[in-house]
Scaffold this active site. Structure first.
Site, PDB file in Angstrom:
ATOM      1  N   HIS A  63     -32.591  14.661  14.681  1.00  0.00           N
ATOM      2  CA  HIS A  63     -33.047  15.948  14.164  1.00  0.00           C
ATOM      3  C   HIS A  63     -34.555  15.906  13.918  1.00  0.00           C
ATOM      4  O   HIS A  63     -35.123  14.839  13.665  1.00  0.00           O
ATOM      5  CB  HIS A  63     -32.304  16.283  12.867  1.00  0.00           C
ATOM      6  CG  HIS A  63     -30.831  16.453  13.056  1.00  0.00           C
ATOM      7  ND1 HIS A  63     -30.262  17.656  13.371  1.00  0.00           N
ATOM      8  CD2 HIS A  63     -29.814  15.561  12.992  1.00  0.00           C
ATOM      9  CE1 HIS A  63     -28.953  17.519  13.493  1.00  0.00           C
ATOM     10  NE2 HIS A  63     -28.655  16.251  13.274  1.00  0.00           N
ATOM     11  N   ARG A  80     -30.972 -15.180  15.883  1.00  0.00           N
ATOM     12  CA  ARG A  80     -31.111 -16.301  16.813  1.00  0.00           C
ATOM     13  C   ARG A  80     -30.309 -16.024  18.073  1.00  0.00           C
ATOM     14  O   ARG A  80     -29.491 -15.090  18.122  1.00  0.00           O
ATOM     15  CB  ARG A  80     -30.629 -17.609  16.178  1.00  0.00           C
ATOM     16  CG  ARG A  80     -29.162 -17.603  15.759  1.00  0.00           C
ATOM     17  CD  ARG A  80     -28.760 -18.948  15.196  1.00  0.00           C
ATOM     18  NE  ARG A  80     -27.408 -18.955  14.674  1.00  0.00           N
ATOM     19  CZ  ARG A  80     -26.314 -19.131  15.415  1.00  0.00           C
ATOM     20  NH1 ARG A  80     -26.422 -19.303  16.730  1.00  0.00           N
ATOM     21  NH2 ARG A  80     -25.124 -19.136  14.851  1.00  0.00           N
TER      22      ARG A  80
END
Length: 219
Positions: free
Chosen positions: A115, A192
């Site tokens: 929006h 990771r």
């Protein structure tokens, strides 16, 4: 010829969610959501039939625990061997694509609409014909194969998540995640890479005698 509002969605343009054709699609899907949510868990055939009515493409051996909340439904494509736990929500104004062998925990939400930031523009803007209208736009979401999402994950508009990712519980994914990554947080970030060190073969105290399949073996 006037451009249909659904075409504007796929083009990434501002569109009117109150357009009668779009409202008709959403009404049908929202009612089918209610039908699905009223079924018992062991009504497998009925549930599968409703899901295939809602979802644009739904691969074989898929299962959704429910309750569900699809917005358009037809704008979503899901691969094979999919599982989603309780309260799966897909606000698929733009396309949502989910690969094979994905597993989602409870309360996973995928959103595509965006929006305007300015409050005045959220209230109304001038459409092409000069008339006022409530407008928004949408960005597609792509989720690769073999992904696992923990509980309460939110995937935001325009995000691509690569194959083999794990997204930690409570994450809000606002940017792309590369393949075979463990990512978590709000906003979600890569913690990771997922490697062979993560194999259950290295955790015999948990595996309890179970072993991973060797490369080339079939389950």
């Amino acid at each position: 010829m006037a451009v249909k509002e659904e075409e504007k969605i796929f083009a990434g343009k501002l569109f009117s969610p109150g357009d009668p054709e779009l409202v008709a699609i959403k009404l049908k899907t929202h009612n089918l959501n209610v039908d699905f949510n009223a079924t018992h868990e062991n009504e497998y055939e009925k549930r599968d039939q409703i899901l295939h009515e809602i979802i644009g493409e739904f691969g074989e051996n898929g299962r959704i625990q429910g309750p569900i909340a699809f917005h358009y439904g037809k704008h979503t494509k899901i691969g094979k061997n999919f599982f989603a736990n309780f309260n799966f929500t897909v606000q698929d104004d733009a396309l949502v694509t989910i690969g094979d062998n994905c597993n989602f925990g409870p309360n996973v939400t995928i959103v595509t609409p965006v929006h305007p930031m300015l409050p005045e523009e959220r209230r109304a803007m001038k459409k092409q014909d000069g008339q006022p209208g409530h407008l928004c736009y949408a960005k597609p979401v792509v989720i690769g194969n073999d992904c696992w999402f923990g509980a309460n994950v939110v995937v935001c508009p325009g995000v691509t998540i690569g194959d083999g990712c794990v997204i930690g519980a409570g994450s809000v994914v606002t940017r792309d995640v590369p393949p075979r990554s463990f990512a978590a947080g709000n906003p979600c970030r890569v913690i990771r890479e997922i490697t062979e060190a993560d194999s259950m073969a290295n955790k015999p105290e948990i595996a309890g005698g179970c072993t991973p399949y060797l490369p080339g073996e079939q389950p």
